[in-house]
Motif scaffolding. Structure first.
Motif, PDB file in Angstrom:
ATOM      1  N   GLY A 104       7.194   3.405   3.090  1.00 35.74           N
ATOM      2  CA  GLY A 104       7.643   2.496   3.711  1.00 35.74           C
ATOM      3  C   GLY A 104       6.794   1.622   4.622  1.00 35.74           C
ATOM      4  N   PRO A 113      12.766  -0.019   9.444  1.00 42.30           N
ATOM      5  CA  PRO A 113      13.622  -0.124   8.183  1.00 42.30           C
ATOM      6  C   PRO A 113      13.021  -1.560   7.784  1.00 42.30           C
ATOM      7  N   TYR A 114      13.031  -1.776   6.530  1.00 34.93           N
ATOM      8  CA  TYR A 114      12.453  -3.607   6.151  1.00 34.93           C
ATOM      9  C   TYR A 114      14.229  -3.611   4.989  1.00 34.93           C
ATOM     10  N   GLU A 135      15.237  -3.989   1.812  1.00 37.66           N
ATOM     11  CA  GLU A 135      14.484  -3.157   0.188  1.00 37.66           C
ATOM     12  C   GLU A 135      14.830  -4.307  -0.850  1.00 37.66           C
ATOM     13  N   SER A 136      15.159  -5.098   0.036  1.00 37.79           N
ATOM     14  CA  SER A 136      14.890  -6.035  -1.773  1.00 37.79           C
ATOM     15  C   SER A 136      13.945  -7.561  -1.955  1.00 37.79           C
ATOM     16  N   LYS A 143      16.900  -7.216   9.130  1.00 34.04           N
ATOM     17  CA  LYS A 143      16.639  -8.012   8.056  1.00 34.04           C
ATOM     18  C   LYS A 143      17.075  -9.269   8.023  1.00 34.04           C
ATOM     19  N   THR A 170       7.929  -3.199  -4.861  1.00 34.92           N
ATOM     20  CA  THR A 170       8.448  -3.340  -3.568  1.00 34.92           C
ATOM     21  C   THR A 170       7.838  -2.545  -3.083  1.00 34.92           C
ATOM     22  N   ASN A 215       7.377   1.092  -1.228  1.00 33.52           N
ATOM     23  CA  ASN A 215       7.159   2.351  -1.533  1.00 33.52           C
ATOM     24  C   ASN A 215       7.988   3.132  -0.699  1.00 33.52           C
ATOM     25  N   ALA A 216       8.929   3.764  -0.359  1.00 27.55           N
ATOM     26  CA  ALA A 216       9.225   4.363   0.255  1.00 27.55           C
ATOM     27  C   ALA A 216       9.768   5.900   0.831  1.00 27.55           C
TER      28      ALA A 216
END
Ligand code: HSE
Length: 311
Positions: A151, A167-168, A170-171, A218, A301, A303-304
């Motif tokens: 993340g 947080p970020y 996700e898209s 976001k 994307t 990477n979480a």
């Protein structure tokens, strides 16, 4: 205890334009692999390195993977154990993608797993920072922390170490292009001014706060307009061929942002969708080709997950 383990750890984009040494995120690809096996004699040895064109040391005291694994074993009181390590570099060295971090993190994650996780991934960060110190002279955490935790990560403080997962959206897609010119982090750090004007600091911390707010909210427009760096980019971008032209191409094609990945020479953009991300990667590569420079491109994307066991 298992006899062997194979681990992947991801590449990372450090700084994220305005957050020099304090912001970073992990990407899905590329990344490095480590195979770690128990051996009968105590100590850590490197048996094989592939994909490095002979550039990395096999000497366990000089290799960031073995040196940080040895620190870890000392810390957990298991220097009686022995391990052999194979390192498979699946990403370019000196690229600004956290190459040494990905290797070090893969090694630490592997040894911690083999010992049934005596430390949390957060607790492994200081050991990985030791590896960075060996690789480039300073133990910055903005590659190793996101590589270990996945993340988007903020290093709120180095002393004491205070790491915050952010947080970020996700898209969000990230396109990274690595032009084939060598910019060692050690050299790129020495170029930077160590004193800044207060008015520049005000601009910079406004942007860092704007980016972090944009991540929480976001709000992709706020993220984009905050990703400006007036302190480091003007100096380092000189080392990157076609930097301003690639910025114009990316922004005209709809990128949210454009900037240097880590200490360069890779450049990255946030983009709202995969199709545009791939188009922007190819526009940057075409431009580099027109300058006679080969490049590699990666689109993914954020990477979480961070590191993972492969088998
Ligand atoms: N924050 C570090 C630097 C990252 O910019 O030197 C290096 O990848």
């Amino acid at each position: 205890m298992k006899d062997s383990i194979k681990v992947f750890a991801p590449a990372t984009v450090a700084n994220v334009v305005c957050g020099f040494d304090v912001l970073g995120f992990a990407v899905d690809a590329p990344g490095d692999e480590v195979i770690m096996r128990r051996r009968d004699q105590p100590g850590v040895v490197i048996t094989k390195i592939t994909g490095d064109e002979g550039r990395l040391p096999l000497d366990p005291a000089k290799n960031t993977v073995s040196a940080s694994v040895q620190h870890f074993l000392h810390h957990v009181g298991r220097e009686d154990l022995g391990f052999e390590i194979e390192l498979h570099k699946k990403m370019p060295i000196g690229s600004g993608l956290g190459s040494s971090s990905a290797s070090t993190v893969a090694g630490l994650f592997a040894v911690n797993k083999m010992l049934d996780s005596p430390l949390s991934q957060m607790d492994l960060v200081p050991f990985a920072m030791k590896g960075e110190e060996l690789a480039c002279g300073t133990g910055h955490a903005d590659n190793v922390a996101p590589a270990l935790l996945g993340g988007f990560v903020l290093i709120r403080s180095y002393d004491p170490l205070d790491i915050v997962r952010l947080p970020y959206p996700e898209s969000l897609y990230c396109t990274v292009v690595f032009p084939h010119v060598d910019v060692p982090t050690r050299d790129a750090r020495q170029m930077i001014r160590t004193k800044v004007m207060l008015k520049d600091a005000v601009t910079q911390w406004g942007n860092v706060a704007g980016l972090v707010s944009g991540l929480f909210l976001k709000d992709i427009d706020l993220i984009g307009r905050s990703m400006k760096d007036i302190l480091v980019e003007p100096v380092r971008s000189i080392l990157i061929p076609g930097f301003e032209d690639m910025r114009a191409l990316a922004m005209d094609a709809g990128a949210v942002s454009f900037g240097i990945s880590g200490s360069g020479p890779s450049v990255f953009s946030f983009v709202r969708d995969r199709e545009t991300a791939e188009k922007i990667a190819s526009l940057k590569q075409q431009h580099l080709r027109s300058l006679g420079i080969d490049s590699l491109a990666y689109v993914s994307t954020i990477n979480a997950e961070g590191p993972r066991v492969l088998d």
